[in-house]
Motif scaffolding. Structure first.
Motif, PDB file in Angstrom:
ATOM      1  N   PHE A 146      58.731  49.003  85.049  1.00 18.46           N
ATOM      2  CA  PHE A 146      59.761  49.903  84.577  1.00 18.46           C
ATOM      3  C   PHE A 146      59.147  50.636  83.380  1.00 18.46           C
ATOM      4  O   PHE A 146      59.169  50.130  82.264  1.00 18.46           O
ATOM      5  N   LEU A 155      60.518  51.248  79.725  1.00 19.95           N
ATOM      6  CA  LEU A 155      61.162  50.104  79.074  1.00 19.95           C
ATOM      7  C   LEU A 155      60.088  49.279  78.388  1.00 19.95           C
ATOM      8  O   LEU A 155      58.917  49.340  78.737  1.00 19.95           O
ATOM      9  N   ARG A 156      60.525  48.479  77.428  1.00 21.39           N
ATOM     10  CA  ARG A 156      59.559  47.699  76.670  1.00 21.39           C
ATOM     11  C   ARG A 156      59.024  46.548  77.518  1.00 21.39           C
ATOM     12  O   ARG A 156      59.646  46.141  78.498  1.00 21.39           O
ATOM     13  N   ILE A 188      58.871  43.411  76.859  1.00 22.13           N
ATOM     14  CA  ILE A 188      59.784  42.260  76.900  1.00 22.13           C
ATOM     15  C   ILE A 188      60.950  42.529  77.841  1.00 22.13           C
ATOM     16  O   ILE A 188      61.391  41.642  78.582  1.00 22.13           O
ATOM     17  N   GLU A 189      61.421  43.777  77.873  1.00 21.87           N
ATOM     18  CA  GLU A 189      62.536  44.093  78.770  1.00 21.87           C
ATOM     19  C   GLU A 189      62.123  43.960  80.228  1.00 21.87           C
ATOM     20  O   GLU A 189      62.907  43.512  81.067  1.00 21.87           O
ATOM     21  N   LEU A 245      62.396  40.385  80.952  1.00 27.33           N
ATOM     22  CA  LEU A 245      63.798  39.961  80.973  1.00 27.33           C
ATOM     23  C   LEU A 245      64.492  40.402  82.262  1.00 27.33           C
ATOM     24  O   LEU A 245      65.337  39.687  82.802  1.00 27.33           O
ATOM     25  N   ILE A 246      64.105  41.570  82.777  1.00 25.67           N
ATOM     26  CA  ILE A 246      64.695  42.043  84.037  1.00 25.67           C
ATOM     27  C   ILE A 246      64.285  41.111  85.177  1.00 25.67           C
ATOM     28  O   ILE A 246      65.074  40.836  86.067  1.00 25.67           O
ATOM     29  N   HIS A 265      65.121  35.213  76.024  1.00 23.98           N
ATOM     30  CA  HIS A 265      64.138  35.917  75.206  1.00 23.98           C
ATOM     31  C   HIS A 265      62.985  34.982  74.849  1.00 23.98           C
ATOM     32  O   HIS A 265      61.821  35.360  74.881  1.00 23.98           O
ATOM     33  N   VAL A 285      54.690  42.823  73.009  1.00 23.47           N
ATOM     34  CA  VAL A 285      56.119  42.700  73.366  1.00 23.47           C
ATOM     35  C   VAL A 285      56.923  43.949  73.059  1.00 23.47           C
ATOM     36  O   VAL A 285      57.806  44.331  73.821  1.00 23.47           O
ATOM     37  N   HIS A 286      56.647  44.582  71.919  1.00 26.88           N
ATOM     38  CA  HIS A 286      57.464  45.727  71.504  1.00 26.88           C
ATOM     39  C   HIS A 286      57.047  47.018  72.187  1.00 26.88           C
ATOM     40  O   HIS A 286      57.770  47.988  72.169  1.00 26.88           O
ATOM     41  N   TYR A 301      55.944  49.881  75.011  1.00 26.51           N
ATOM     42  CA  TYR A 301      56.524  50.336  76.271  1.00 26.51           C
ATOM     43  C   TYR A 301      55.514  50.123  77.381  1.00 26.51           C
ATOM     44  O   TYR A 301      54.311  50.325  77.194  1.00 26.51           O
TER      45      TYR A 301
END
Lengths: 253, 360
Positions: A90, A93-94, A96-97, A100-101, A129, A145-146, A148
């Protein structure tokens, strides 16, 4: 009984049999490589395993349950996750995101929990997280992690895709050309990582063109050509198999 | 010349980043100042005319937040949001004029009716993508307008609904003059914003963004894409209906001409200008686009030319919108997340947790 059983699956696109009566068995904790020339039907096979394509015939049994003709969502929940040949993260998106997805299916709180920020919601969010950080740490992406996803170097994007597949709590990982476009050092690292995953109990099915990777890592190799399985066996047997050499290099007149 | 411009540009960037740092260092101060400003606005504002514009900005912010969930976060372009705005306005107007129901009863009903409209439109059309979805929603918008025009026995056709009562709490009427309508708008706006933030910062928000970024990959991660798209659409319609209901009781007269295609485009412009996938962008976008025609009134009939040029320039030089695009700030972890745990332990907990959670 094998962990994953593929019994005579076919996929026809109109008159073309992209995959023709392929059978294979995968045991738990194995690394199986699927190889074959371009257009042989490897990715189509992956698409059938993950529910993106419906089967024309045959069945797929995972852990004793038939999974063919289930939706992709149901198949992920059962424990099969994949990566893509042409990276499909994605992008905006970051990092980490993205992970998480991957955890979406086992992040379980209701819509009311979301609206009212209940204790359950906060607890689960922290847990997820935390686990996402751990997964990124183990794959060496914690520093990012932060960031994109689109900003990552190519090799990191491939690794993030694997991290995302792991985060679904999959038992079987289907990796579609994970070493494509990597330099020798990167693919060496990847090789180590995939072995480590196997040692941790994951079962891995691999599509790969990099013969160095394939020969070093596989417990067994399956060769597909024109949609048909033409050989299966240990790496050293496949390397000397006459039909495989023919498929790749052509017949000697 | 170019060098001078670049230099000037740099100082602006410096200035913004300084301000940003200051903001992060003194978040609480900013928050309190903002709250005070919001409370005092009606007393500072020089006229009711200005206050009315501010309230319209609030209504359009609610609409933009609603559409932002569908278009900004989920990536589904809807050109039909004026219809949900209309459904909310008409439902509330008719319920209060015919049955004398109080505003605080008609508003939730209107929002729910609009949400049902969203469900009816969303279920069949959200399987479409891109331009096809846009045209389908556009069609729905026209259908709703035609119903409002022609179902005269209920909607009073082109004459519209008039004498809509003001909202009142225990017999106390909220008007522009006693600032009641302004504070009511603030309450509705805060409610909408809070819901949107809650949704966006959860697994649902992440699922919506995943659908926007790559729908097939989202499917392969186990996200039920159609379900989430319809859910986002229904929530969006709900808040659009809420805005419509408030609008009806603010203006006290509505007719089908208020809810034309132009309104849909206006909302979409706010979302795009403000920045897709942002919350604060919706505030800024609607403040700019709603107040712009008023600010430029001195240009008379040329103002919409200038308005159009500004939009074109904006899309040329900052297509991601004012607030959109990648952020420089870090991702905000939920409080309680520990970044640095013992790494050797975590490495081998991968498979352990796998077996524990496998059955969930």
């Amino acid at each position: 009984m094998a962990f994953l059983e593929v019994k005579g699956v076919s996929k026809h696109f109109g008159g073309l049999a992209a995959v023709d009566k392929v059978s294979l068995e995968v045991n738990q904790g194995e690394i199986i490589s699927v190889i074959g020339p371009n257009g042989a039907g490897k990715t189509t096979l992956f698409n059938m395993l993950t529910g993106a394509h419906a089967l024309t015939e045959g069945e797929i049994i995972f852990d004793g349950e038939p999974i063919h003709n289930h939706t992709p969502q149901e198949i992920v929940e059962k424990g099969l996750a994949r990566t893509f040949q042409n990276i499909r993260l994605f992008p905006e998106l970051r990092v980490i995101e993205n992970v998480l997805i991957g955890m979406h299916i086992h992040t379980q709180y209701s819509f009311l929990d979301i609206l009212f920020r209940t204790k359950k919601f906060r607890k689960i969010e922290v847990e997820k997280h935390q686990r996402a950080i751990d997964i990124l740490d183990s794959i060496g992406l914690k520093q990012q992690v932060h960031n994109y996803a689109v900003n990552l170097p190519y090799g990191d994007q491939r690794r993030l895709e694997i991290a995302r597949a792991i985060s679904t709590n999959a038992k079987i990982l289907l990796l579609d050309e994970p070493a494509a476009g990597m330099n020798p050092q990167e693919s060496e690292e990847l090789l180590e990582f995939i072995k480590e995953l196997r040692d941790q109990g994951y079962t891995i099915i691999l599509i790969e063109h990099d013969m160095n990777v394939v020969m070093n890592i596989s417990d067994r190799i399956v060769v597909i050509d024109y949609g048909k399985k033409i050989a299966e066996g240990l790496p050293e047997d496949i390397a000397t198999n006459k039909r495989v050499i023919e498929a790749y290099l052509g017949r000697s007149e | 010349m170019a060098k001078k411009l670049a230099l000037k540009n740099n100082t602006i960037v410096d200035w913004i980043s300084k301000l940003r740092n200051y903001y992060y260092a003194h978040k609480k101060v900013f928050f309190i100042a903002l709250a005070v400003l919001i409370v005092l606005t009606p007393y500072i504002s020089p006229s009711q005319y200005i206050l009315r514009i501010i309230i319209m900005v609030g209504i359009y912010t609610i609409l933009a937040l609603a559409l932002g969930l569908v278009t900004g976060y989920t990536g589904q372009v809807s050109l039909g949001h004026a219809s949900f705005y209309a459904i909310g306005a008409y439902t509330s107007a008719l319920l209060s004029t015919h049955f004398g129901l109080n505003f605080f009863i008609t508003v939730p009903i209107s929002a729910i009716v609009a949400a049902i409209g969203g469900l009816l439109l969303g279920l069949p059309t959200l399987r479409l993508s891109g331009t096809y979805l846009a045209i389908a929603t556009l069609g729905f918008c026209e259908v709703v307008r035609m119903i409002l025009l022609n179902w005269q026995s209920v909607t009073n056709g082109p004459l519209g609904v008039s004498k809509i009562p003001r909202p009142s709490i225990f017999g106390y009427e909220l008007t522009l003059a006693n600032n009641g309508l302004y504070y009511l708008m603030i309450v509705l706006l805060i409610l909408t914003t809070a819901c949107m933030i809650a949704i966006v910062r959860s697994k649902m928000g992440r699922a919506l963004k995943a659908i926007r970024e790559d729908e097939l990959a989202a499917t392969m991660m186990g996200i039920k894409t159609t379900y989430y798209k319809v859910l986002a659409f229904v929530i969006s319609a709900f808040f659009s209906g809420l805005a419509g209901a408030f609008y009806a009781h603010l203006i006290r007269y509505i007719d089908p001409n208020t809810f034309v295609f132009d309104t849909s485009i206006m909302i979409l412009s706010i979302v795009i200008l403000g920045g897709m996938g942002t919350i604060n962008g919706m505030f800024l976008g609607s403040a700019l686009l709603v107040s712009f025609p008023e600010v430029l009134r001195f240009l008379q009939e040329y103002r919409f030319v200038v308005y159009g040029i500004v939009l074109v320039m904006m899309m040329r030089f900052r297509p991601q919108g004012i607030m959109g695009g990648q952020k420089k700030s870090n991702y905000q972890f939920p409080s309680g997340t520990i970044m640095n745990r013992n790494t050797t332990q975590t490495k081998f907990s991968l498979s352990q947790e796998n077996s524990v959670e496998g059955g969930v």
